[in-house]
Write a protein that holds these residues in place. Structure first.
Motif, PDB file in Angstrom:
ATOM      1  N   CYS A  64      36.260  35.707  35.501  1.00  0.00           N
ATOM      2  CA  CYS A  64      36.893  34.626  34.739  1.00  0.00           C
ATOM      3  C   CYS A  64      36.614  33.240  35.322  1.00  0.00           C
ATOM      4  O   CYS A  64      36.505  32.272  34.595  1.00  0.00           O
ATOM      5  CB  CYS A  64      38.401  34.845  34.673  1.00  0.00           C
ATOM      6  N   PRO A  77      38.695  30.428  32.311  1.00  0.00           N
ATOM      7  CA  PRO A  77      37.993  31.126  31.233  1.00  0.00           C
ATOM      8  C   PRO A  77      38.344  30.576  29.848  1.00  0.00           C
ATOM      9  O   PRO A  77      39.466  30.129  29.623  1.00  0.00           O
ATOM     10  CB  PRO A  77      38.497  32.565  31.374  1.00  0.00           C
ATOM     11  N   GLN A  81      36.770  34.819  26.252  1.00  0.00           N
ATOM     12  CA  GLN A  81      36.725  35.842  27.293  1.00  0.00           C
ATOM     13  C   GLN A  81      37.933  36.751  27.266  1.00  0.00           C
ATOM     14  O   GLN A  81      37.837  37.928  27.573  1.00  0.00           O
ATOM     15  CB  GLN A  81      36.613  35.175  28.637  1.00  0.00           C
TER      16      GLN A  81
END
Ligand code: HEC
Ligand code: HEC
Ligand code: HEC
Ligand code: HEC
Ligand code: HEC
Length: 178
Positions: A64, A77, A81
């Motif tokens: 991330c 992120p 994601q």
């Protein structure tokens, strides 16, 4: 001796005393208003649990926070994601997942609150530290055990400089200040 109030006032207002008061005020403000980082954990718009994602699921931090080993900022992120999993992973009646889906469906981002925040005149670069072999936990503690992220290490000038001295990293002012 200072019966006359104007004389007493004159003493209080003398340059020496003003200077002392000024310095004391500066030091207090410096440690409060200008303190780079409050230790309290801010509330986030979505309760994102690192315990589930970094802990239970054992995702890599850099899954991330992708930029950590390449750029100054570790980065946060994008919602894409999250949706990589949460398009399918949708535990029922979970209010927090509801907030995530709502933001996604409305094409909104999530404005995460900053936890660590150095003042503008300081530069920190993740990549130099990651490439020097430090773990995230050296500075951020055991994030995988944090329900809610909070700052656990001081990360003020003394702390930075001390570690630089221990590791023969540069300590001239321009290393960290623009
Ligand atoms: C699935 C994605 C994901 C993974 C995996 C993940 N994080 Fe995060 N991280 C986030 C999100 C989203 C935020 C912002 C929300 C928050 O602060 O809780 C965040 C915030 C942070 C912050 C606070 C940022 C700030 O504002 O100061 C730190 C530090 C952090 N993560 C470290 C880590 C570490 C260390 C790991 C690995 C142990 C890790 N993260 C794994 C998504 C992730
Ligand atoms: C690799 C897959 C994966 C990614 C990527 C991922 N999640 Fe998750 N997430 C999960 C799983 C699995 C659960 C646990 C679901 C359950 O409890 O049934 C979960 C749980 C959650 C929960 C609910 C926690 C609870 O139990 O109340 C929230 C909120 C959440 N994720 C937010 C996010 C956000 C925001 C991101 C992006 C920053 C993200 N997730 C990225 C897999 C993922
Ligand atoms: C040497 C200490 C140190 C190490 C090691 C470190 N960080 Fe940081 N991290 C910081 C400092 C200091 C900040 C605040 C930077 C700022 O305000 O500009 C920060 C900020 C962050 C943020 C907030 C967003 C950003 O990029 O500024 C995230 C996310 C983060 N770190 C994740 C990580 C992850 C993941 C790792 C491991 C891959 C890691 N950090 C390793 C010190 C460190
Ligand atoms: C855990 C030890 C440690 C801590 C804490 C730490 N540093 Fe560092 N830092 C290093 C080391 C070691 C290097 C040298 C890496 C290398 O050789 O490229 C470095 C490199 C840097 C560099 C890049 C120097 C250059 O020219 O390549 C900057 C900028 C920096 N640190 C700023 C900071 C700031 C600001 C803080 C505090 C918020 C901080 N560091 C905290 C160990 C640390
Ligand atoms: C390794 C990184 C690092 C180096 C080297 C460094 N500083 Fe700093 N400095 C910081 C950080 C981080 C802060 C912000 C946090 C704080 O106030 O401690 C800061 C804050 C300051 C402040 C502002 C204090 C405040 O409260 O706003 C001054 C002034 C300052 N530094 C001067 C210097 C001078 C002069 C040098 C060289 C002798 C120097 N710094 C070297 C990291 C560094």
């Amino acid at each position: 001796m200072f019966r006359n109030p104007y004389v007493a006032y004159g003493v209080l207002a003398s340059p020496g005393i003003l200077l002392v008061v000024g310095i004391a005020t500066f030091l207090i403000l410096q440690r409060t208003l200008l303190a780079p980082t409050a230790q309290a954990a801010p509330d986030q718009p979505i309760d994102f649990p690192h315990t589930v994602h970094a802990g239970m699921l054992e995702l890599d931090c850099t899954f991330c926070h992708r930029a950590a080993s390449e750029e100054p900022h570790a980065g946060l992120p994008a919602l894409e994601q999250c949706m990589f999993c949460h398009t399918a992973v949708q535990p029922e009646d979970n209010e927090q997942i509801g907030l995530l889906l709502e933001a996604w469906n409305n094409y909104e981002g999530v404005e995460w609150e900053r936890v660590h925040q150095l003042p503008d005149h300081v530069q920190f670069v993740h990549e130099a530290h990651i490439n020097a072999g430090f773990e995230c936990s050296t500075c951020h503690g055991d994030v995988e055990e944090m329900e809610k992220i909070k700052q656990v290490r001081d990360l003020r000038m003394d702390d930075c400089v001390e570690c630089h001295l221990d590791n023969e990293a540069p300590i001239d002012c321009t290393t960290c200040h623009y």
